[in-house]
Motif scaffolding. Structure first.
Motif, PDB file in Angstrom:
ATOM      1  N   ILE A  93       0.833  -1.205   0.000  1.00 46.76           N
ATOM      2  CA  ILE A  93       0.000   0.000   0.000  1.00 46.76           C
ATOM      3  C   ILE A  93       0.863   1.247   0.000  1.00 46.76           C
ATOM      4  O   ILE A  93       0.657   2.176  -0.795  1.00 46.76           O
ATOM      5  CB  ILE A  93      -0.956  -0.002   1.208  1.00 46.76           C
ATOM      6  CG1 ILE A  93      -2.026  -1.085   1.049  1.00 46.76           C
ATOM      7  CG2 ILE A  93      -1.614   1.369   1.378  1.00 46.76           C
ATOM      8  CD1 ILE A  93      -2.846  -1.332   2.306  1.00 46.76           C
ATOM      9  N   GLU A  94       1.838   1.293   0.891  1.00 46.03           N
ATOM     10  CA  GLU A  94       2.706   2.472   0.972  1.00 46.03           C
ATOM     11  C   GLU A  94       3.545   2.636  -0.294  1.00 46.03           C
ATOM     12  O   GLU A  94       3.798   3.759  -0.750  1.00 46.03           O
ATOM     13  CB  GLU A  94       3.615   2.368   2.200  1.00 46.03           C
ATOM     14  CG  GLU A  94       2.878   2.414   3.527  1.00 46.03           C
ATOM     15  CD  GLU A  94       2.036   3.674   3.684  1.00 46.03           C
ATOM     16  OE1 GLU A  94       2.417   4.737   3.150  1.00 46.03           O
ATOM     17  OE2 GLU A  94       0.983   3.599   4.343  1.00 46.03           O
ATOM     18  N   LYS A  97       1.230   3.926  -3.061  1.00 44.52           N
ATOM     19  CA  LYS A  97       0.847   5.308  -2.732  1.00 44.52           C
ATOM     20  C   LYS A  97       1.977   6.271  -3.104  1.00 44.52           C
ATOM     21  O   LYS A  97       1.744   7.330  -3.710  1.00 44.52           O
ATOM     22  CB  LYS A  97       0.539   5.423  -1.236  1.00 44.52           C
ATOM     23  CG  LYS A  97      -0.046   6.759  -0.818  1.00 44.52           C
ATOM     24  CD  LYS A  97      -0.227   6.831   0.703  1.00 44.52           C
ATOM     25  CE  LYS A  97      -1.212   5.804   1.196  1.00 44.52           C
ATOM     26  NZ  LYS A  97      -1.464   5.963   2.664  1.00 44.52           N
ATOM     27  N   LYS A 100       2.304   6.522  -6.959  1.00 40.06           N
ATOM     28  CA  LYS A 100       1.222   7.293  -7.573  1.00 40.06           C
ATOM     29  C   LYS A 100       1.401   8.792  -7.333  1.00 40.06           C
ATOM     30  O   LYS A 100       1.031   9.616  -8.179  1.00 40.06           O
ATOM     31  CB  LYS A 100      -0.144   6.840  -7.039  1.00 40.06           C
ATOM     32  CG  LYS A 100      -0.602   5.492  -7.567  1.00 40.06           C
ATOM     33  CD  LYS A 100      -0.536   5.383  -9.085  1.00 40.06           C
ATOM     34  CE  LYS A 100      -1.424   6.385  -9.790  1.00 40.06           C
ATOM     35  NZ  LYS A 100      -1.238   6.341 -11.269  1.00 40.06           N
ATOM     36  N   LYS A 101       1.987   9.152  -6.190  1.00 42.46           N
ATOM     37  CA  LYS A 101       2.278  10.573  -5.931  1.00 42.46           C
ATOM     38  C   LYS A 101       3.254  11.120  -6.962  1.00 42.46           C
ATOM     39  O   LYS A 101       3.262  12.318  -7.247  1.00 42.46           O
ATOM     40  CB  LYS A 101       2.854  10.743  -4.522  1.00 42.46           C
ATOM     41  CG  LYS A 101       1.826  10.646  -3.413  1.00 42.46           C
ATOM     42  CD  LYS A 101       2.475  10.849  -2.055  1.00 42.46           C
ATOM     43  CE  LYS A 101       1.456  10.745  -0.931  1.00 42.46           C
ATOM     44  NZ  LYS A 101       2.097  10.895   0.411  1.00 42.46           N
ATOM     45  N   THR A 106       1.030   2.032 -11.843  1.00 40.98           N
ATOM     46  CA  THR A 106       1.230   0.910 -10.929  1.00 40.98           C
ATOM     47  C   THR A 106       0.445  -0.308 -11.396  1.00 40.98           C
ATOM     48  O   THR A 106      -0.715  -0.207 -11.783  1.00 40.98           O
ATOM     49  CB  THR A 106       0.783   1.264  -9.504  1.00 40.98           C
ATOM     50  OG1 THR A 106      -0.591   1.688  -9.530  1.00 40.98           O
ATOM     51  CG2 THR A 106       1.651   2.367  -8.919  1.00 40.98           C
ATOM     52  N   GLU A 125      -7.825   0.235   0.139  1.00 42.81           N
ATOM     53  CA  GLU A 125      -6.756   1.232   0.135  1.00 42.81           C
ATOM     54  C   GLU A 125      -5.741   0.922  -0.958  1.00 42.81           C
ATOM     55  O   GLU A 125      -5.301   1.822  -1.687  1.00 42.81           O
ATOM     56  CB  GLU A 125      -6.070   1.269   1.499  1.00 42.81           C
ATOM     57  CG  GLU A 125      -5.001   2.332   1.655  1.00 42.81           C
ATOM     58  CD  GLU A 125      -5.544   3.757   1.736  1.00 42.81           C
ATOM     59  OE1 GLU A 125      -4.727   4.695   1.757  1.00 42.81           O
ATOM     60  OE2 GLU A 125      -6.777   3.933   1.781  1.00 42.81           O
ATOM     61  N   LYS A 128      -7.000   1.698  -4.534  1.00 43.36           N
ATOM     62  CA  LYS A 128      -7.103   3.136  -4.816  1.00 43.36           C
ATOM     63  C   LYS A 128      -5.880   3.622  -5.586  1.00 43.36           C
ATOM     64  O   LYS A 128      -5.953   4.590  -6.345  1.00 43.36           O
ATOM     65  CB  LYS A 128      -7.216   3.932  -3.505  1.00 43.36           C
ATOM     66  CG  LYS A 128      -8.596   3.999  -2.916  1.00 43.36           C
ATOM     67  CD  LYS A 128      -8.586   4.541  -1.491  1.00 43.36           C
ATOM     68  CE  LYS A 128      -7.824   5.837  -1.355  1.00 43.36           C
ATOM     69  NZ  LYS A 128      -7.848   6.358   0.041  1.00 43.36           N
ATOM     70  N   TYR A 129      -4.753   2.948  -5.378  1.00 40.92           N
ATOM     71  CA  TYR A 129      -3.492   3.361  -5.988  1.00 40.92           C
ATOM     72  C   TYR A 129      -3.006   2.373  -7.053  1.00 40.92           C
ATOM     73  O   TYR A 129      -1.846   2.407  -7.454  1.00 40.92           O
ATOM     74  CB  TYR A 129      -2.421   3.521  -4.899  1.00 40.92           C
ATOM     75  CG  TYR A 129      -2.845   4.434  -3.781  1.00 40.92           C
ATOM     76  CD1 TYR A 129      -2.877   5.813  -3.963  1.00 40.92           C
ATOM     77  CD2 TYR A 129      -3.254   3.926  -2.551  1.00 40.92           C
ATOM     78  CE1 TYR A 129      -3.292   6.662  -2.943  1.00 40.92           C
ATOM     79  CE2 TYR A 129      -3.664   4.767  -1.528  1.00 40.92           C
ATOM     80  CZ  TYR A 129      -3.687   6.129  -1.733  1.00 40.92           C
ATOM     81  OH  TYR A 129      -4.098   6.969  -0.712  1.00 40.92           O
TER      82      TYR A 129
END
Length: 251
Positions: A93-94, A97, A100-101, A106, A125, A128-129
């Motif tokens: 997840i991290e 995330k 994507k920033k 991904t 979660e 979402k990315y």
């Protein structure tokens, strides 16, 4: 200022392929994570099963390594595979995330063997990315799936429907194993299931190969499917016709 939580989460990395061309669109940085809950008899990455520490890396270290080759990844991005990537869900997840920033595409290559409704918030979660899912369905028949992988396929099929409900673009991947999952009955059942999904953007048939047997032998582990031959071009074409012909995503 960087989020300190990002650098504190460590991923257990098996290996990295800097210029992957088969795991998502374009050239890709492919991260193989260590550990897998499935025990596929045909696995070509047998050395990824264990959860012992291999190479521990932070999200920032992986992002920095990606950026060394960033100029080559136009039209590509990051793919995380395994093993089973979702076995390290908090790290994943991290990682997604952070990528994507940076505006990086991904892709999650998964058999969804860890999917549980009790962890739905974490999977929400993650997706979402996630720009693309490569979902491996090993066998549509649950009993045959248990024999082939050591586990049920029910949570895998639930993940497939869950990703469909969320509308996450998904490519179905199916390793074609002669005598095991190549019968018309099994292929038509798989096609019927795929037809219930609304998010499938591709169907990839991956012909079974024996290149991974050397890893089993090197580890001193008997390879049970040595008698299974690689599929013929005729069988591959037949399977593709069943799974792809007139499918709604096909132009």
């Amino acid at each position: 200022m960087k989020d300190s939580n990002v650098t504190e989460i460590l991923g257990n990395v098996h290996s990295i392929e800097n210029f992957g061309a088969f795991d998502g669109p374009g050239l890709r940085y492919v991260l193989f994570l260590q550990g897998c809950p499935l025990r596929c008899k045909f696995c070509h990455n047998r050395d990824t099963w264990g959860t012992e520490e291999n190479k521990l890396m932070t999200v920032d270290e992986i992002l920095k390594d990606y950026k060394r080759f960033k100029a080559f990844y136009k039209g590509g991005g990051l793919t995380v595979s395994g093993g089973e990537a979702t076995l390290q869900l908090p790290f994943l997840i991290e990682l997604f995330k952070a990528f994507k920033k940076e505006g990086i595409h991904t892709c999650l290559d998964t058999a969804a063997g860890t999917f549980r409704e009790s962890r739905i918030d974490e999977f929400d979660e993650l997706l979402k990315y996630t720009d693309l899912v490569l979902l491996d369905i090993k066998h549509i028949d649950d009993e045959k799936h248990k024999w082939l992988t050591g586990a049920t396929n029910q949570n895998i099929l639930k993940f497939a429907k869950y990703s469909s409900d969320l509308g996450v673009p998904t490519v179905i991947r199916h390793v074609l194993l002669p005598e095991i999952n190549s019968s018309d009955e099994d292929l038509y059942r798989l096609r019927s299931f795929i037809d219930t999904m609304e998010n499938v953007v591709g169907i990839d048939i991956l012909p079974y190969h024996k290149k991974g047997i050397m890893k089993w032998e090197k580890m001193g582990i008997p390879y049970e499917l040595g008698h299974i031959e690689e599929p013929t071009e005729e069988l591959i074409s037949h399977a593709e016709n069943i799974l792809k012909n007139n499918y709604k995503f096909m132009k």
